[in-house]
Scaffold this active site. Structure first.
Site, PDB file in Angstrom:
ATOM      1  N   ASP A  29      96.459  19.656  72.284  1.00  0.00           N
ATOM      2  CA  ASP A  29      96.528  18.590  71.303  1.00  0.00           C
ATOM      3  C   ASP A  29      96.201  16.763  71.335  1.00  0.00           C
ATOM      4  O   ASP A  29      96.457  16.495  73.076  1.00  0.00           O
ATOM      5  CB  ASP A  29      97.304  18.504  70.327  1.00  0.00           C
ATOM      6  CG  ASP A  29      97.290  17.664  68.923  1.00  0.00           C
ATOM      7  OD1 ASP A  29      97.122  18.632  67.721  1.00  0.00           O
ATOM      8  OD2 ASP A  29      96.596  16.927  68.892  1.00  0.00           O
ATOM      9  N   ASN A  85     100.121  24.917  59.281  1.00  0.00           N
ATOM     10  CA  ASN A  85      99.715  23.545  58.098  1.00  0.00           C
ATOM     11  C   ASN A  85      98.501  23.848  57.498  1.00  0.00           C
ATOM     12  O   ASN A  85      97.360  24.763  58.054  1.00  0.00           O
ATOM     13  CB  ASN A  85      99.274  22.394  59.222  1.00  0.00           C
ATOM     14  CG  ASN A  85     100.520  21.729  59.573  1.00  0.00           C
ATOM     15  OD1 ASN A  85     102.215  22.230  59.675  1.00  0.00           O
ATOM     16  ND2 ASN A  85     100.527  20.725  61.436  1.00  0.00           N
ATOM     17  N   VAL A  94      92.515  19.037  59.727  1.00  0.00           N
ATOM     18  CA  VAL A  94      91.008  19.935  60.025  1.00  0.00           C
ATOM     19  C   VAL A  94      90.740  20.982  59.084  1.00  0.00           C
ATOM     20  O   VAL A  94      91.338  22.259  60.067  1.00  0.00           O
ATOM     21  CB  VAL A  94      90.975  20.231  61.257  1.00  0.00           C
ATOM     22  CG1 VAL A  94      89.457  21.246  62.373  1.00  0.00           C
ATOM     23  CG2 VAL A  94      91.480  18.941  62.675  1.00  0.00           C
ATOM     24  N   HIS A  98      94.216  27.034  62.790  1.00  0.00           N
ATOM     25  CA  HIS A  98      95.106  26.346  64.757  1.00  0.00           C
ATOM     26  C   HIS A  98      96.474  26.664  64.024  1.00  0.00           C
ATOM     27  O   HIS A  98      96.717  26.689  63.007  1.00  0.00           O
ATOM     28  CB  HIS A  98      94.150  25.345  64.845  1.00  0.00           C
ATOM     29  CG  HIS A  98      94.776  24.423  63.375  1.00  0.00           C
ATOM     30  ND1 HIS A  98      93.584  23.804  63.455  1.00  0.00           N
ATOM     31  CD2 HIS A  98      95.497  23.419  63.761  1.00  0.00           C
ATOM     32  CE1 HIS A  98      94.333  22.706  62.527  1.00  0.00           C
ATOM     33  NE2 HIS A  98      94.928  22.884  62.954  1.00  0.00           N
ATOM     34  N   HIS A 100      99.819  25.556  65.963  1.00  0.00           N
ATOM     35  CA  HIS A 100     100.081  24.230  66.556  1.00  0.00           C
ATOM     36  C   HIS A 100     101.044  25.106  67.761  1.00  0.00           C
ATOM     37  O   HIS A 100     102.538  25.927  66.975  1.00  0.00           O
ATOM     38  CB  HIS A 100     101.114  23.469  65.927  1.00  0.00           C
ATOM     39  CG  HIS A 100      99.880  22.615  65.199  1.00  0.00           C
ATOM     40  ND1 HIS A 100      99.517  21.028  65.838  1.00  0.00           N
ATOM     41  CD2 HIS A 100      99.712  22.539  64.242  1.00  0.00           C
ATOM     42  CE1 HIS A 100      98.563  20.772  64.353  1.00  0.00           C
ATOM     43  NE2 HIS A 100      98.700  21.579  64.064  1.00  0.00           N
TER      44      HIS A 100
HETATM   45  P1  5GP Z   1      96.207  19.750  61.866  1.00  0.00           P
HETATM   46  O1  5GP Z   1      96.928  18.850  60.694  1.00  0.00           O
HETATM   47  O2  5GP Z   1      95.124  20.661  60.941  1.00  0.00           O
HETATM   48  O3  5GP Z   1      97.589  20.655  60.962  1.00  0.00           O
HETATM   49  O4  5GP Z   1      96.355  20.111  62.918  1.00  0.00           O
HETATM   50  C1  5GP Z   1      94.683  18.998  63.871  1.00  0.00           C
HETATM   51  C2  5GP Z   1      95.540  18.627  65.232  1.00  0.00           C
HETATM   52  O5  5GP Z   1      94.050  18.781  65.489  1.00  0.00           O
HETATM   53  C3  5GP Z   1      95.984  16.917  65.103  1.00  0.00           C
HETATM   54  O6  5GP Z   1      97.584  18.264  65.629  1.00  0.00           O
HETATM   55  C4  5GP Z   1      95.224  16.780  65.738  1.00  0.00           C
HETATM   56  O7  5GP Z   1      95.816  15.982  66.346  1.00  0.00           O
HETATM   57  C5  5GP Z   1      94.097  17.548  66.129  1.00  0.00           C
HETATM   58  N1  5GP Z   1      93.043  17.293  66.855  1.00  0.00           N
HETATM   59  C6  5GP Z   1      92.203  15.836  65.759  1.00  0.00           C
HETATM   60  N2  5GP Z   1      90.986  15.769  66.834  1.00  0.00           N
HETATM   61  C7  5GP Z   1      91.012  16.739  67.648  1.00  0.00           C
HETATM   62  C8  5GP Z   1      90.005  16.085  68.403  1.00  0.00           C
HETATM   63  O8  5GP Z   1      88.872  15.874  69.084  1.00  0.00           O
HETATM   64  N3  5GP Z   1      90.328  16.916  69.885  1.00  0.00           N
HETATM   65  C9  5GP Z   1      91.740  17.901  70.693  1.00  0.00           C
HETATM   66  N4  5GP Z   1      92.288  18.275  71.154  1.00  0.00           N
HETATM   67  N5  5GP Z   1      92.696  18.138  68.803  1.00  0.00           N
HETATM   68  C10 5GP Z   1      92.475  17.015  67.724  1.00  0.00           C
END
Ligand code: 5GP
Length: 112
Positions: A29, A85, A94, A98, A100
């Site tokens: 991340d 999430n 996003v 995914h 985590h």
């Molecule tokens: P969500 O909030 O949708 O469950 O998780 C999205 C995750 O994607 C977040 O923890 C965020 O830090 C990670 N993330 C967003 N953009 C990028 C990126 O460009 N590269 C990487 N490696 N992680 C990302």
């Protein structure tokens, strides 16, 4: 419009890739919430777990098995947390499913 994860899967945007196979990609991340924070991302575009269908069962199982496998290879033997999430109240930012994997520190309950 494609998400950031589709761009990472296609190689358009770089990422620190920990594991890759025919069904998924595991990356670190960009904004880690624990000493180890990995994202297990299916190559198939499934916006969120709430949009998964019966036919996705083997992909979903694969994501969890890979999550456990990378946790082991990251030496998270004292424990880790797996989080998905879903939707805005769930904290999803996003819209590409995914998983985590967080570890390397004591997790709290209830989560924030
Ligand atoms: P969500 O909030 O949708 O469950 O998780 C999205 C995750 O994607 C977040 O923890 C965020 O830090 C990670 N993330 C967003 N953009 C990028 C990126 O460009 N590269 C990487 N490696 N992680 C990302």
């Amino acid at each position: 419009m494609s998400t950031i994860f589709e761009k990472i899967i296609s190689g358009e945007i770089p990422a620190d890739i920990v594991h890759q196979d025919e069904l998924c990609l595991v990356i670190r991340d960009i904004d880690p919430q624990a000493p180890c924070h990995l994202l297990v991302i299916p190559k198939k575009v499934i916006p969120r777990i709430g949009n998964a269908v019966e036919n996705d069962q083997s992909i979903l199982g694969h994501l969890l098995l890979i999550a456990a496998k990378v946790a082991e290879s990251e030496n998270l033997s004292s424990g880790y947390r797996i989080v998905i999430n879903n939707g805005s109240d769930g904290g999803e930012t996003v819209p590409h499913l995914h998983v985590h994997v967080l570890g390397g520190r004591q997790m709290k309950w209830p989560p924030g």
